[in-house]
Design a protein around this motif. Structure first.
Motif, PDB file in Angstrom:
ATOM      1  N   ASP A 170       0.795  -1.221   0.000  1.00 30.77           N
ATOM      2  CA  ASP A 170       0.000   0.000   0.000  1.00 30.77           C
ATOM      3  C   ASP A 170       0.832   1.277   0.000  1.00 30.77           C
ATOM      4  O   ASP A 170       0.279   2.377   0.093  1.00 30.77           O
ATOM      5  N   ARG A 171       2.169   1.149  -0.129  1.00 26.37           N
ATOM      6  CA  ARG A 171       3.017   2.340  -0.154  1.00 26.37           C
ATOM      7  C   ARG A 171       4.264   2.049  -0.975  1.00 26.37           C
ATOM      8  O   ARG A 171       5.157   1.334  -0.525  1.00 26.37           O
ATOM      9  N   PHE A 172       4.303   2.606  -2.161  1.00 25.13           N
ATOM     10  CA  PHE A 172       5.428   2.362  -3.062  1.00 25.13           C
ATOM     11  C   PHE A 172       5.509   3.494  -4.077  1.00 25.13           C
ATOM     12  O   PHE A 172       4.621   4.348  -4.151  1.00 25.13           O
ATOM     13  N   SER A 173       6.575   3.503  -4.851  1.00 28.94           N
ATOM     14  CA  SER A 173       6.762   4.488  -5.907  1.00 28.94           C
ATOM     15  C   SER A 173       6.855   3.775  -7.248  1.00 28.94           C
ATOM     16  O   SER A 173       7.361   2.660  -7.330  1.00 28.94           O
ATOM     17  N   ARG A 174       6.375   4.418  -8.286  1.00 25.96           N
ATOM     18  CA  ARG A 174       6.529   3.844  -9.633  1.00 25.96           C
ATOM     19  C   ARG A 174       7.924   4.187 -10.137  1.00 25.96           C
ATOM     20  O   ARG A 174       8.113   5.002 -11.040  1.00 25.96           O
ATOM     21  N   CYS A 175       8.885   3.531  -9.488  1.00 23.32           N
ATOM     22  CA  CYS A 175      10.299   3.770  -9.761  1.00 23.32           C
ATOM     23  C   CYS A 175      11.045   2.448  -9.800  1.00 23.32           C
ATOM     24  O   CYS A 175      10.659   1.488  -9.131  1.00 23.32           O
ATOM     25  N   LEU A 176      12.111   2.423 -10.574  1.00 19.81           N
ATOM     26  CA  LEU A 176      13.043   1.305 -10.558  1.00 19.81           C
ATOM     27  C   LEU A 176      14.169   1.659  -9.602  1.00 19.81           C
ATOM     28  O   LEU A 176      14.778   2.726  -9.717  1.00 19.81           O
ATOM     29  N   GLY A 177      14.412   0.809  -8.613  1.00 17.72           N
ATOM     30  CA  GLY A 177      15.430   1.084  -7.613  1.00 17.72           C
ATOM     31  C   GLY A 177      16.700   0.288  -7.831  1.00 17.72           C
ATOM     32  O   GLY A 177      16.673  -0.832  -8.339  1.00 17.72           O
ATOM     33  N   VAL A 178      17.812   0.874  -7.431  1.00 22.80           N
ATOM     34  CA  VAL A 178      19.108   0.194  -7.413  1.00 22.80           C
ATOM     35  C   VAL A 178      19.632   0.275  -5.983  1.00 22.80           C
ATOM     36  O   VAL A 178      19.752   1.374  -5.426  1.00 22.80           O
ATOM     37  N   LEU A 179      19.922  -0.865  -5.388  1.00 16.66           N
ATOM     38  CA  LEU A 179      20.480  -0.893  -4.039  1.00 16.66           C
ATOM     39  C   LEU A 179      21.977  -0.592  -4.111  1.00 16.66           C
ATOM     40  O   LEU A 179      22.729  -1.340  -4.728  1.00 16.66           O
ATOM     41  N   LEU A 180      22.388   0.514  -3.502  1.00 22.34           N
ATOM     42  CA  LEU A 180      23.788   0.930  -3.547  1.00 22.34           C
ATOM     43  C   LEU A 180      24.605   0.324  -2.413  1.00 22.34           C
ATOM     44  O   LEU A 180      25.788   0.030  -2.572  1.00 22.34           O
ATOM     45  N   SER A 181      23.990   0.176  -1.234  1.00 15.21           N
ATOM     46  CA  SER A 181      24.695  -0.388  -0.088  1.00 15.21           C
ATOM     47  C   SER A 181      23.673  -0.990   0.861  1.00 15.21           C
ATOM     48  O   SER A 181      22.492  -0.637   0.837  1.00 15.21           O
ATOM     49  N   GLY A 182      24.141  -1.908   1.730  1.00 17.41           N
ATOM     50  CA  GLY A 182      23.249  -2.539   2.685  1.00 17.41           C
ATOM     51  C   GLY A 182      22.558  -3.762   2.116  1.00 17.41           C
ATOM     52  O   GLY A 182      22.950  -4.300   1.073  1.00 17.41           O
ATOM     53  N   GLY A 183      21.510  -4.207   2.806  1.00 14.55           N
ATOM     54  CA  GLY A 183      20.764  -5.389   2.388  1.00 14.55           C
ATOM     55  C   GLY A 183      19.277  -5.181   2.579  1.00 14.55           C
ATOM     56  O   GLY A 183      18.842  -4.434   3.463  1.00 14.55           O
ATOM     57  N   VAL A 184      18.482  -5.849   1.757  1.00 13.47           N
ATOM     58  CA  VAL A 184      17.023  -5.719   1.785  1.00 13.47           C
ATOM     59  C   VAL A 184      16.400  -7.098   1.656  1.00 13.47           C
ATOM     60  O   VAL A 184      16.798  -7.891   0.787  1.00 13.47           O
ATOM     61  N   ARG A 185      15.433  -7.394   2.524  1.00 17.44           N
ATOM     62  CA  ARG A 185      14.683  -8.648   2.430  1.00 17.44           C
ATOM     63  C   ARG A 185      13.367  -8.394   1.706  1.00 17.44           C
ATOM     64  O   ARG A 185      12.654  -7.441   2.008  1.00 17.44           O
ATOM     65  N   VAL A 186      13.054  -9.274   0.745  1.00 23.66           N
ATOM     66  CA  VAL A 186      11.805  -9.191  -0.009  1.00 23.66           C
ATOM     67  C   VAL A 186      10.884 -10.306   0.462  1.00 23.66           C
ATOM     68  O   VAL A 186      11.258 -11.484   0.410  1.00 23.66           O
ATOM     69  N   THR A 187       9.686  -9.948   0.930  1.00 21.37           N
ATOM     70  CA  THR A 187       8.743 -10.937   1.438  1.00 21.37           C
ATOM     71  C   THR A 187       7.359 -10.704   0.846  1.00 21.37           C
ATOM     72  O   THR A 187       7.026  -9.606   0.399  1.00 21.37           O
TER      73      THR A 187
END
Length: 222
Positions: free
Chosen positions: A51-68
């Motif tokens: 319910d909260r996002f942007s119509r953007c393509l993201g690139v992770l520059l640093s750190g880590g992200v979990r997708v669930t």
């Protein structure tokens, strides 16, 4: 805007799936475009959710992200990985997954308009983006096969991916309790341990389970 990126972040951006093989000048022009922005997130913060996002393509520059998705661990993103493609070029009012920072991270967001402009300007970016989407289809097909098998190994893998992070890659839990959480027998759990240990995906010592590389576990066939 490129002056706020470190040399390491610039290298990751230039070698990420969408910009791979592009000229440095094209990357610099993308960075200075008003539809490009840089964002920082603390560990535990949500980048995207249904319910909260942007119509953007993201690139992770640093750190880590979990997708669930609900209680299911889909993947773990590392620096240089892309996210957000499911929000582009469609009118869906919701996003498919939840993205949560598992360590402090920085990301670049390229708006849908900018992605479209870059693809019009550069056949390399257009082909890179198509190749990336094709790779995602193959990845998700493998994920579906893994879930359909409903094996003890798959359940253990999903639990570890959901529970651990690069900053905390160790689970301390008695085998009896872990089997109860997974809804499997102790015998099935020990077979799952042996299968994952056999591929060096986990290491056990007493009641502790260490995952040396979460990305490698996430990409395994279990």
């Amino acid at each position: 805007m490129d002056h706020i990126l470190t040399d390491e972040e610039l290298d990751r951006l230039q070698t990420c799936p969408v910009f791979r093989g592009c000229s440095p000048d094209l990357v610099r022009r993308a960075l200075t475009h008003p539809e490009c922005s840089v964002h920082c997130f603390l560990s535990g913060q949500t980048l995207y959710r249904p319910d909260r996002f942007s119509r953007c393509l993201g690139v992770l520059l640093s750190g880590g992200v979990r997708v669930t998705r609900d209680a299911l661990a889909i993947s773990i993103l590392a620096p240089g990985d892309l996210f957000g493609a499911a929000a582009l070029f469609n009118d869906r009012p919701d996003y498919a997954t939840t993205l949560t920072a598992i360590s402090p991270c920085r990301v670049i967001l390229l708006s849908q308009e900018l992605v479209s402009l870059l693809m019009d300007e550069s056949p390399v970016i257009r082909d890179n983006y198509i190749r990336y989407l094709s790779d995602r289809i193959r990845f998700l097909s493998g994920k579906i096969r893994s879930l359909a098998a409903d094996s003890a190994e798959g359940k253990l893998k999903q639990y570890l991916l959901t529970s651990l992070s690069p900053d905390c890659p160790r689970l301390d839990c008695p085998a009896t309790e872990l089997a109860r959480r997974l809804g499997i027998s102790r015998a099935s759990l020990y077979r799952a341990f042996e299968a994952l240990e056999g591929q060096a995906l986990i290491r056990r010592k007493g009641r502790s389970i260490l995952v040396p590389d979460l990305k490698e576990l996430e990409s395994s066939e279990f």
